[in-house]
Write an enzyme that holds these catalytic residues in place. Structure first.
Site, mmCIF file in Angstrom:
data_model
loop_
_atom_site.group_PDB
_atom_site.id
_atom_site.type_symbol
_atom_site.label_atom_id
_atom_site.label_comp_id
_atom_site.label_asym_id
_atom_site.label_seq_id
_atom_site.Cartn_x
_atom_site.Cartn_y
_atom_site.Cartn_z
ATOM 1 N N GLY A 135 -4.291 16.925 -33.768
ATOM 2 C CA GLY A 135 -4.665 17.559 -32.504
ATOM 3 C C GLY A 135 -5.808 18.529 -32.734
ATOM 4 O O GLY A 135 -6.639 18.335 -33.629
ATOM 5 N N TYR A 148 16.270 13.496 -33.362
ATOM 6 C CA TYR A 148 16.494 14.681 -34.190
ATOM 7 C C TYR A 148 16.897 15.878 -33.330
ATOM 8 O O TYR A 148 17.947 16.482 -33.547
ATOM 9 C CB TYR A 148 15.228 15.006 -34.979
ATOM 10 N N ASP A 149 16.079 16.209 -32.299
ATOM 11 C CA ASP A 149 16.394 17.466 -31.586
ATOM 12 C C ASP A 149 17.635 17.321 -30.706
ATOM 13 O O ASP A 149 18.489 18.211 -30.688
ATOM 14 C CB ASP A 149 15.181 18.097 -30.884
ATOM 15 N N ARG A 167 3.051 27.405 -35.882
ATOM 16 C CA ARG A 167 4.358 27.346 -36.542
ATOM 17 C C ARG A 167 4.516 28.627 -37.363
ATOM 18 O O ARG A 167 3.539 29.295 -37.689
ATOM 19 C CB ARG A 167 4.471 26.148 -37.488
#
Ligand code: UDX
Length: 288
Positions: free
Chosen positions: A162, A102-103, A168
């Protein structure tokens, strides 16, 4: 969907990995799964969509003289070493990691877009979209806001990956749509960060969901996924100055609008009673 009855509207279902010929003036190239769960499910298809799909759409733009807008992503910054992220930052991406379909795919799409602009004079625009949420998202999309909302409504624990301290910045969908249209209609190529600079840890997001839906919702910790970016927040100075754009809807304003939509889809017409009975707060979500 409100355009379906309009005789001038045509919907074509097509995979951008295959070429297509159309007469168009503008191309908003949004095709690609955006949820990490979905884009990692078939990584080869994801990178094909980003590379071959973008080549096909740029080829179409060149052929018919259309203006082309690429929806790139905040993921081009990878796990950023610069915070907040400015468009001039080149990023910190693992090229062989599980997210790279994706990135790196979107980074290549940006490269192709600029090469068609420089080499073939195609009119292009590039948006880097930060985390976005809102009504009509797939309930099983897998991204954090839709997961937490669906979990709280179903009385399931909120799954924090996590330690929940990663951050975000969450943008409401209508703010993004406004930004994309301003970019398409404006004079500047970009890239432009389109996102809401309000930054939250995942634990803070879980708290906002608890406040909005169910103060008794439990939190359950799960192992984090590989290469998860530690922090993310857009610097939107460029979009403010050059597009005259900034987001208007905060997380606390936007979340209840999404909750109302999710309630209807999860519970049907009994949504109000089913979702809010027995909760601690159940504030604005039931009645709007
Ligand atoms: O149930 C969940 C889901 C996710 N998370 C965490 O929430 C954070 C955000 O994860 P998401 O899956 O929503 O989205 P990500 O930020 O990882 O990727 C997104 O980035 C921006 C866009 O380009 C894309 O929509 C998507 O790639 C991550 O730290 C993730 O570990 C949870 O804590 N619980």
């Amino acid at each position: 969907m409100h355009h379906f009855g309009n005789p001038n509207f045509e919907l074509i279902r097509h995979d951008v990995v295959e070429p297509i010929l159309l007469e168009v003036d503008q191309i908003y190239h949004l095709a690609c799964p955006a949820s990490p769960v979905h884009y990692k499910f078939n990584p080869v298809k994801t990178i094909k969509t980003n590379v071959v799909g973008t080549l096909n759409m740029l080829g179409l733009a060149k052929r018919v003289g259309a203006r082309f807008l690429l929806t790139s992503t905040s993921e081009v910054y990878g796990d950023p070493l610069q915070h907040p992220q400015v468009e001039t930052y080149w990023g910190n991406v693992n090229p062989i990691g599980v997210r790279s379909c994706y990135d790196e795919g979107k980074r290549t799409a940006e490269t192709l877009t600029m090469d068609y602009h420089r080499g073939a004079q195609v009119e292009v625009r590039i948006a880097r979209i930060f985390n976005t949420y809102g009504p009509r998202m797939c309930i099983d999309d897998g991204r954090v806001v839709s997961n937490f909302v669906a979990q709280a409504l179903r009385k399931e624990p909120l799954t924090v990956y996590g330690d929940g301290k990663q951050t975000r910045s969450f943008q409401y969908v209508s703010d993004l749509v406004e930004g994309l249209m301003r970019l398409m209609e404006g004079e500047h190529i970009g890239p432009f960060n389109l996102g809401n600079p309000g930054e939250f840890t995942m634990l803070e997001l879980a708290n906002v969901v608890q406040e909005t839906i169910d103060s008794n919702a439990k939190i359950e910790f799960h192992p984090n996924t590989e290469d998860d970016p530690h922090k993310r927040k857009p610097d939107i100075t460029r979009a403010k100055e050059m597009l005259g754009w900034e987001p208007k809807i905060s997380l606390r304003q936007g979340l209840p609008l999404m909750v109302t939509d999710f309630q209807k889809r999860i519970f049907g017409d009994q949504s109000v009673t089913a979702a809010t009975s027995g909760t601690g707060t159940g504030t604005s979500v039931g009645s709007t």
